[in-house]
Design an enzyme around this catalytic site. Structure first.
Site, PDB file in Angstrom:
ATOM      1  CE  LYS A  82      -4.524   1.012  -0.105  1.00  0.00           C
ATOM      2  NZ  LYS A  82      -5.511   0.408   0.352  1.00  0.00           N
ATOM      3  CG  ASP A 102      -7.435   3.521  -0.128  1.00  0.00           C
ATOM      4  OD1 ASP A 102      -7.846   2.296  -1.099  1.00  0.00           O
ATOM      5  OD2 ASP A 102      -7.173   4.117  -0.218  1.00  0.00           O
TER       6      ASP A 102
END
Ligand code: NDP
Length: 444
Positions: free
Chosen positions: A124, A164
């Protein structure tokens, strides 16, 4: 090994990272019995290794705003675990981004990706950059500077970022353009790309659609259907919009959406036309939901979350820790029997315990929102084959993947009282594949 002892070590070694501690606690609590029952995992110190990221990259992102002023942000990529495939996970651009949040997201991503059945590791990244109120040119310059810092660490067989919060198709376009320019090659090193340049059909819709397909599987076990169910949704971004769309298509009644300023309550139920209007509001005009209330004659509740509204099913699709103990109790008192997480860790640890005690079906993000990364995995496959599948083919695969994830959760989460602990099922199923791969590699 006991949970509190393990967690006190994690807390000591990772100070000031509450979200990361929370994600690890939820996971370790559920998998500890499986670990302690298998001497191979204990001897290999598999859990201690899993909570340590492979590496963390932090870099300065400098760019010039429209007034010619120099802006300084911080970029990150957490490459958490590549035991079963290259690192894969989104990029978040939001002022709240810090190492704790990205470590929790990268940790969760590892087990989510394992659950999809596709060969993808977990990662991430992102930056503490706020795209809100910035011009397209400013967003482009930021994305270019960010990618200049990141490009050397990613690649189609190394690490493949996606979107995201705050990173949608506009940002992915700028990021991919800069990556291609630096590397002088066209490769699928990012997913969520536009249809004109290697994106997969249905990637935009996949997380929300998958979250609804998962809820449908849960209901089907009890011979129930989505049709006629009243649903509350939080958020009004990518995941919330397509969760709403699919629920409406399947005959459910969607009565709320929310943003950072409050929520709209539309008791008559939203329509596809209204949801498309929200999409335009959020992705083109970057406006607030109070405009929905004015446009469609619904009520706007400023600075509140939607969990006080009675519903059968709740879909938290905004951000982490957006549903607390009081919200959980209110939802249960109002008759809610199923919570399907579109967002990552939207339910606090304590609220999760309340759902467990009340035997509410609680599908964690690792399972319920895995549809997005699954279609990213299919985007990688299509790029590698230099071909693209139709929307129908991809949708069929998405439904099949969500069905398989559901089956794996039931297999590992089924209890003697007949209730399925989806949180346990998702964590244990996700853990086993990663753990067995790590064992096979020896001490590395
Ligand atoms: P978007 O940026 O498209 O939308 C986020 C939405 O959540 C917006 O409506 C935003 O409000 C709201 N929101 C964000 N932060 C807060 C906050 N602190 N309080 C209240 N509301 C907030 O992001 P996505 O829809 O892509 O992501 C939503 C969640 O889903 C995240 O947890 C993400 O990690 C998760 N997720 C996303 C996937 C994807 O494919 N995109 C895949 C799997 C999980 P506002 O409109 O005011 O900005």
């Amino acid at each position: 090994m006991d949970l509190d002892g393990f967690m006190s070590d994690v807390t000591r070694r990772n100070p000031g990272e509450p979200e990361f501690h929370q994600a690890v606690r939820e996971f370790v609590e559920k998998v500890l019995p499986v670990v302690t029952a298998d001497e191979r995992y204990v001897r290999a110190r598999i859990l201690e290794r899993m909570v340590e990221p492979d590496r963390v990259i932090m870099f300065r992102v400098v760019w010039e705003d429209d007034d010619g002023a120099i802006q300084v942000n911080r970029g990150y990529r957490v490459q958490f675990n590549n035991a079963i495939g290259p690192y894969k996970g989104g990029l978040r651009f939001d002022p709240s981004v810090n190492l704790s949040i990205l470590k929790f997201l990268g940790f969760e991503q590892t087990f989510k990706n394992s659950l999809t059945t596709l060969p993808m590791g977990g990662g991430k990244g992102g930056a503490d950059f706020d795209p809100k109120g910035r011009s397209d040119d400013e967003v482009m310059r930021f994305c270019q500077s960010f990618m200049t810092g990141l490009a050397r660490y990613i690649g189609k067989d190394v690490d493949i970022p996606a979107g995201d919060i705050g990173v949608g198709s506009r940002e992915v376009g700028y990021l991919f353009g800069q990556y291609k320019r630096i590397q002088n090659e066209w490769s699928g090193a990012l997913t969520g790309k536009g249809p004109a340049y290697g994106g997969s059909p249905l990637r935009t819709e996949a997380t929300g659609y998958g979250c609804v397909y998962f809820a449908r599987e849960i209901l089907a076990r009890a011979d129930e259907v989505l049709e006629g169910k009243t649903c509350t949704i939080s958020g009004s971004g990518n995941v919330a919009q397509y969760t709403a769309e699919k629920l409406i298509e399947m005959g459910a009644r969607v009565v709320t959406l929310s943003d950072r300023h409050g929520f709209v309550h539309d008791p008559g139920g939203m329509t596809l036309e209204k949801v498309r209007w929200v999409e335009e509001l959020k992705t083109v005009r970057h406006g607030g939901l109070e405009e929905y209330a004015r446009e469609w004659g619904a009520a706007f509740h400023a600075r509140e979350t939607p969990w006080s509204v009675p519903c059968d099913l709740a879909f938290p699709c905004a951000t982490q820790n957006e549903l607390d103990v009081d919200d959980a109790r209110t939802l249960i008192a109002n008759g809610c029997r199923l919570v399907s997480e579109g967002a990552n860790m939207p339910v606090t640890y304590e609220a999760s315990k309340v759902f467990e005690a009340a035997r509410v079906s609680h599908a964690p993000g690792k399972a319920a929102n895995a549809g997005g990364v699954a279609i990213s995995g299919l985007e990688m496959a299509q790029n590698a084959m230099r071909m693209s599948w139709t929307r129908e083919e991809v949708d069929e695969r998405l439904r099949a993947i969500m069905r398989q994830i559901h089956e794996r959760c039931v297999e590992h989460g089924y209890g003697s009282d007949g209730w399925v602990d989806y949180v346990r099922g998702a964590n244990v199923a996700g853990f086993l594949k990663v753990a067995d791969a790590m064992l096979a590699f020896g001490v590395v």
